[in-house]
Design a protein around this motif. Structure first.
Motif, PDB file in Angstrom:
ATOM      1  N   GLY A 105       2.262   9.914   2.285  1.00 40.36           N
ATOM      2  CA  GLY A 105       1.326   9.248   1.375  1.00 40.36           C
ATOM      3  C   GLY A 105       1.811   7.866   0.983  1.00 40.36           C
ATOM      4  O   GLY A 105       1.028   6.913   0.939  1.00 40.36           O
ATOM      5  N   ALA A 106       3.104   7.754   0.720  1.00 43.42           N
ATOM      6  CA  ALA A 106       3.666   6.438   0.390  1.00 43.42           C
ATOM      7  C   ALA A 106       3.565   5.493   1.579  1.00 43.42           C
ATOM      8  O   ALA A 106       3.216   4.318   1.427  1.00 43.42           O
ATOM      9  CB  ALA A 106       5.114   6.587  -0.051  1.00 43.42           C
ATOM     10  N   LEU A 107       3.846   5.994   2.770  1.00 41.31           N
ATOM     11  CA  LEU A 107       3.737   5.162   3.977  1.00 41.31           C
ATOM     12  C   LEU A 107       2.292   4.778   4.251  1.00 41.31           C
ATOM     13  O   LEU A 107       2.006   3.647   4.654  1.00 41.31           O
ATOM     14  CB  LEU A 107       4.341   5.885   5.184  1.00 41.31           C
ATOM     15  CG  LEU A 107       5.860   6.017   5.190  1.00 41.31           C
ATOM     16  CD1 LEU A 107       6.306   6.923   6.328  1.00 41.31           C
ATOM     17  CD2 LEU A 107       6.519   4.658   5.284  1.00 41.31           C
ATOM     18  N   ALA A 108       1.356   5.708   4.034  1.00 40.78           N
ATOM     19  CA  ALA A 108      -0.065   5.403   4.241  1.00 40.78           C
ATOM     20  C   ALA A 108      -0.529   4.320   3.273  1.00 40.78           C
ATOM     21  O   ALA A 108      -1.281   3.422   3.655  1.00 40.78           O
ATOM     22  CB  ALA A 108      -0.911   6.667   4.067  1.00 40.78           C
ATOM     23  N   LYS A 109      -0.065   4.385   2.037  1.00 36.73           N
ATOM     24  CA  LYS A 109      -0.418   3.366   1.057  1.00 36.73           C
ATOM     25  C   LYS A 109       0.172   2.017   1.448  1.00 36.73           C
ATOM     26  O   LYS A 109      -0.443   0.980   1.266  1.00 36.73           O
ATOM     27  CB  LYS A 109       0.096   3.792  -0.327  1.00 36.73           C
ATOM     28  CG  LYS A 109      -0.213   2.826  -1.428  1.00 36.73           C
ATOM     29  CD  LYS A 109      -1.681   2.802  -1.726  1.00 36.73           C
ATOM     30  CE  LYS A 109      -1.916   1.931  -2.965  1.00 36.73           C
ATOM     31  NZ  LYS A 109      -3.319   1.738  -3.193  1.00 36.73           N
ATOM     32  N   TRP A 110       1.356   2.026   2.024  1.00 31.64           N
ATOM     33  CA  TRP A 110       1.997   0.798   2.484  1.00 31.64           C
ATOM     34  C   TRP A 110       1.255   0.221   3.694  1.00 31.64           C
ATOM     35  O   TRP A 110       1.072  -0.978   3.801  1.00 31.64           O
ATOM     36  CB  TRP A 110       3.453   1.081   2.832  1.00 31.64           C
ATOM     37  CG  TRP A 110       4.208  -0.105   3.321  1.00 31.64           C
ATOM     38  CD1 TRP A 110       4.583  -1.195   2.598  1.00 31.64           C
ATOM     39  CD2 TRP A 110       4.672  -0.315   4.648  1.00 31.64           C
ATOM     40  NE1 TRP A 110       5.266  -2.074   3.396  1.00 31.64           N
ATOM     41  CE2 TRP A 110       5.334  -1.553   4.668  1.00 31.64           C
ATOM     42  CE3 TRP A 110       4.611   0.424   5.821  1.00 31.64           C
ATOM     43  CZ2 TRP A 110       5.911  -2.072   5.815  1.00 31.64           C
ATOM     44  CZ3 TRP A 110       5.193  -0.087   6.953  1.00 31.64           C
ATOM     45  CH2 TRP A 110       5.827  -1.320   6.939  1.00 31.64           C
ATOM     46  N   ILE A 111       0.808   1.099   4.598  1.00 33.20           N
ATOM     47  CA  ILE A 111       0.091   0.659   5.800  1.00 33.20           C
ATOM     48  C   ILE A 111      -1.308   0.166   5.437  1.00 33.20           C
ATOM     49  O   ILE A 111      -1.797  -0.806   6.013  1.00 33.20           O
ATOM     50  CB  ILE A 111       0.007   1.814   6.831  1.00 33.20           C
ATOM     51  CG1 ILE A 111       1.408   2.090   7.399  1.00 33.20           C
ATOM     52  CG2 ILE A 111      -0.969   1.492   7.950  1.00 33.20           C
ATOM     53  CD1 ILE A 111       1.489   3.362   8.219  1.00 33.20           C
ATOM     54  N   MET A 112      -1.954   0.834   4.495  1.00 29.92           N
ATOM     55  CA  MET A 112      -3.320   0.489   4.086  1.00 29.92           C
ATOM     56  C   MET A 112      -3.328   0.064   2.616  1.00 29.92           C
ATOM     57  O   MET A 112      -3.781   0.815   1.755  1.00 29.92           O
ATOM     58  CB  MET A 112      -4.248   1.687   4.275  1.00 29.92           C
ATOM     59  CG  MET A 112      -4.418   2.139   5.692  1.00 29.92           C
ATOM     60  SD  MET A 112      -5.499   3.572   5.822  1.00 29.92           S
ATOM     61  CE  MET A 112      -7.051   2.897   5.259  1.00 29.92           C
ATOM     62  N   PRO A 113      -2.815  -1.136   2.322  1.00 28.03           N
ATOM     63  CA  PRO A 113      -2.790  -1.555   0.921  1.00 28.03           C
ATOM     64  C   PRO A 113      -4.198  -1.802   0.399  1.00 28.03           C
ATOM     65  O   PRO A 113      -5.144  -1.947   1.164  1.00 28.03           O
ATOM     66  CB  PRO A 113      -1.982  -2.855   0.955  1.00 28.03           C
ATOM     67  CG  PRO A 113      -2.159  -3.377   2.335  1.00 28.03           C
ATOM     68  CD  PRO A 113      -2.322  -2.171   3.220  1.00 28.03           C
TER      69      PRO A 113
END
Length: 86
Positions: free
Chosen positions: A14-22
């Motif tokens: 989830g943290a990586l997804a938020k980083w990838i899709m700001p």
């Protein structure tokens, strides 16, 4: 340990997804982390269907990538439906 490892992996995904899709998500970081957990389950399930692996036995790079892809897909779908509802 299987479900607990999926939850922990989902938080990372989830943290990586938020980083990838700001951007601004309806619900903020907490909802994004929940989306990451659901995405980890979806990514693991889809990965098992195409032969990329099954349930998490550890925190290998393949598990993290699969869970993150699932979280990104689920986050995109979530954003699409939340924006449509506003």
């Amino acid at each position: 340990m299987g479900v607990l490892s999926w939850v922990i992996l989902g938080l990372i995904a989830g943290a990586l997804a938020k980083w990838i899709m700001p951007g601004r998500d309806p619900g903020g970081w907490i909802v994004t982390m929940v989306i990451g957990i659901v995405g980890a389950f979806i990514g693991g399930w889809l990965g098992a269907l195409v032969g990329l692996g099954g349930p998490v036995t550890g925190f290998g790079i393949g598990d993290i990538i699969t869970a993150t892809i699932g979280a990104v897909i689920f986050l995109a779908i979530y954003r699409m439906f939340k924006r449509r509802g506003n």
